[in-house]
Design a protein around this motif. Sequence first.
Motif, short mmCIF file in Angstrom:
data_model
loop_
_atom_site.label_atom_id
_atom_site.label_comp_id
_atom_site.label_asym_id
_atom_site.label_seq_id
_atom_site.Cartn_x
_atom_site.Cartn_y
_atom_site.Cartn_z
N GLY A 17 0.79 -1.33 0.05
CA GLY A 17 0.11 -0.09 -0.07
C GLY A 17 0.86 1.27 -0.14
N LEU A 18 1.86 1.30 0.75
CA LEU A 18 2.89 2.59 0.66
C LEU A 18 3.64 2.73 -0.59
CD1 LEU A 18 4.54 2.00 4.34
CD2 LEU A 18 2.77 3.51 3.62
N LEU A 19 4.02 1.63 -1.12
CA LEU A 19 4.82 1.76 -2.39
C LEU A 19 3.74 2.36 -3.46
CD1 LEU A 19 6.74 -1.82 -2.50
CD2 LEU A 19 7.52 0.63 -2.29
N LEU A 20 2.24 1.75 -3.41
CA LEU A 20 1.37 2.21 -4.28
C LEU A 20 1.26 3.67 -4.30
CD1 LEU A 20 -0.80 1.53 -6.39
CD2 LEU A 20 -2.44 1.02 -4.49
N ILE A 21 1.12 4.14 -3.04
CA ILE A 21 0.97 5.55 -2.78
C ILE A 21 2.23 6.52 -3.19
CG2 ILE A 21 0.76 7.46 -1.05
CD1 ILE A 21 -1.73 5.77 -1.29
N ILE A 22 3.41 5.88 -3.22
CA ILE A 22 4.56 6.49 -3.37
C ILE A 22 4.42 6.83 -4.92
CG2 ILE A 22 7.03 6.16 -3.73
CD1 ILE A 22 7.08 5.07 -1.30
N GLY A 23 4.05 5.50 -5.72
CA GLY A 23 3.83 5.77 -7.20
C GLY A 23 3.18 6.73 -7.44
N VAL A 24 1.78 6.82 -7.11
CA VAL A 24 0.93 7.52 -7.61
C VAL A 24 1.10 9.13 -7.17
CG1 VAL A 24 -1.13 5.74 -7.45
CG2 VAL A 24 -0.72 7.45 -5.69
N SER A 25 1.66 9.28 -6.00
CA SER A 25 2.11 10.64 -5.67
C SER A 25 3.13 11.02 -6.42
CB SER A 25 2.44 10.63 -4.08
OG SER A 25 1.43 10.21 -3.47
N PHE A 26 4.36 10.40 -6.82
CA PHE A 26 5.40 10.64 -7.45
C PHE A 26 4.82 11.26 -8.73
CE2 PHE A 26 9.07 10.01 -10.62
CZ PHE A 26 9.83 10.65 -9.69
N ALA A 34 -11.15 5.12 -3.17
CA ALA A 34 -10.19 4.62 -2.10
C ALA A 34 -10.29 3.88 -1.34
CB ALA A 34 -9.56 6.18 -1.19
N THR A 35 -11.15 3.05 -1.65
CA THR A 35 -11.52 1.83 -0.76
C THR A 35 -10.39 0.97 -0.40
OG1 THR A 35 -14.00 1.75 -1.70
CG2 THR A 35 -13.00 -0.10 -0.50
N LEU A 36 -9.63 0.62 -1.68
CA LEU A 36 -8.48 -0.25 -1.10
C LEU A 36 -7.42 0.26 -0.35
CD1 LEU A 36 -6.77 -2.95 -1.81
CD2 LEU A 36 -5.67 -1.50 -3.75
N ILE A 37 -7.04 1.42 -0.40
CA ILE A 37 -6.19 2.27 0.42
C ILE A 37 -6.68 2.24 1.97
CG2 ILE A 37 -4.65 4.21 0.79
CD1 ILE A 37 -3.71 2.51 -1.18
N SER A 38 -7.99 2.58 1.90
CA SER A 38 -8.50 2.71 3.33
C SER A 38 -8.65 1.26 4.14
CB SER A 38 -10.22 3.18 2.87
OG SER A 38 -10.12 4.63 2.69
N ILE A 39 -8.93 0.46 3.29
CA ILE A 39 -8.88 -0.85 3.90
C ILE A 39 -7.57 -1.33 4.38
CG2 ILE A 39 -9.13 -3.44 3.66
CD1 ILE A 39 -11.53 -2.81 1.57
#
Length: 393
Positions: A144-153, A260-265
Motif C-alpha cells: 500500500g505504501l509503495l502504491l501511494i509513493i507511485g501515484v504521488s510521484f 480509495a476503498t483499497l487504500i482505506s482498507i
Amino acid sequence: MVLYGLGTTIGAGIYALVGELAGIAGYFSPISFLIASLMAALTAMSFAELSGRFPLAAGAALYVREGFSSQRLSTITGLLVILAGLVSAAALINGFVGYLHQFVDIDRLQAILLITLILGGIAAWGISTSVTLAALITIIEIGGLLLIIGVSFSGTTIGADNLSTTLIPSVDITHWKSIFAGALLAFYAFIGFEDMVDVAEEVKNVKRNLPLAILLTLGITTILYMLIMITAVLAVPPEQLASTEAPLAFLYQHFTGNDATLISIIGLLAIINGALIQMIMASRVMYGLGSRGQLPAVLSFVHPDTQTPLIATFVATITVLILALIGHLTILAEITSLIMLSIFSMINLALLRIKKRSPSTGGSINFPRWIPLSGFIVSLSFLVLTLVNVTFF
C-alpha cells in the motif's frame, strides 16, 4: 524476522500521521522524519547490542535491571512500557476512526467505544495472528505504501530545479521550531522496533540474527517513510494533506481518480492491527509484573478456559477507552513519543553501564561506547526540551 520487525513498526504510524505531520512541518516534513530516524537509529543500535548480550524475552525491563541492578527501576520501566502501549493504542484507535469515516458516517465517540471493546474482547479471548498471517499483513501494508509513493510521484507538481529550495529549510528559527516539533511526532512512527526483543527466545542464531534484523528493520522503514513524505508534500500542498482524516487514501483518490476503498482498507488493517498488538502487549506486561509481585497479584489472574490474563486485559481495555475518548491523535502520539524517549534514555544509559563492567559481548554485535552515549544524550535532550517547551535555538 525482518518481516516481523517491519510488521511491528511500519503501517499504523505512517498511515495515521502523514496529514498531522504535514500540518506541523509543512514542506519540511521529510526533514522531521530524517531527524526522527536518526534519533531512533542510535537507540536501535543499543537494543541490537543488548539483544545479543541478553537473548531473553524480557525486553527493556530486563536491560534496565541488568544495567542498574535495581528491581525498582526495572518495575518503573515496565510501567512505562505499559503506559506507552496503552497511549499508543488510544492514538491508533483515533487514527482508525478517520479511515472508518471513508466507509460509514458514524459518530466518533460511538466508533471509539465500539472498536475498543471489540479489540478488548479479542485480546481477552487470546486470538493471535499466526506468523504467516502477520507476514502477509506486513506485505500488504508495504504494498500500500509503495502504491501511494507511485501515484504521488507521478503527480508531483514541483520541478527538480526547485526541490532543494522547497524541501531544505533555511536557518530561520521558525522553520526549525516546526521541524523539531514534527520530529517528535514523526518519532512515533518509528516506535515498534524495540518490540522485536520480546521474541528473542524464538529466534534462531539470536546473537547474530536479532541485532541484524533490528538494524535492517529501521533502515527499510526510514527509506519507505522518507519516500512517502517527500512524494506526498511535493504532490499536494501540506495544508491540504493536513485537512484530511485519511491522508494516504486522499492521495490515492486525488491522483488516480479511483475510489480509495483499497487504500482505506489497508490503512484500517494496519492501524487496527497495531492497536491490538499494543493492547495485548500492555496486558501481558501487566500480567508479568503482577506475577512477580511488582504489581497487584490480581493482574496475574489467568482464565482457565481462555488462558489469557483477563483482569489485566480488562484494565488495559478500559484505560485505552478513556484515553481514546479524551485524547486527540496528535497529542496521544506525542505522549507516546515522550514515554518512549524516557525508556530509550534509560536503555542507552543501562548499556553504557553494562559495557563499562563487561566490554566483551561474547561474540555478538558490539558498538563503540559513543553509540549508547549519543543515544542517551539525544533521547534525554529531546525529552527535556519538549517538556520545558524550548528549542535548540
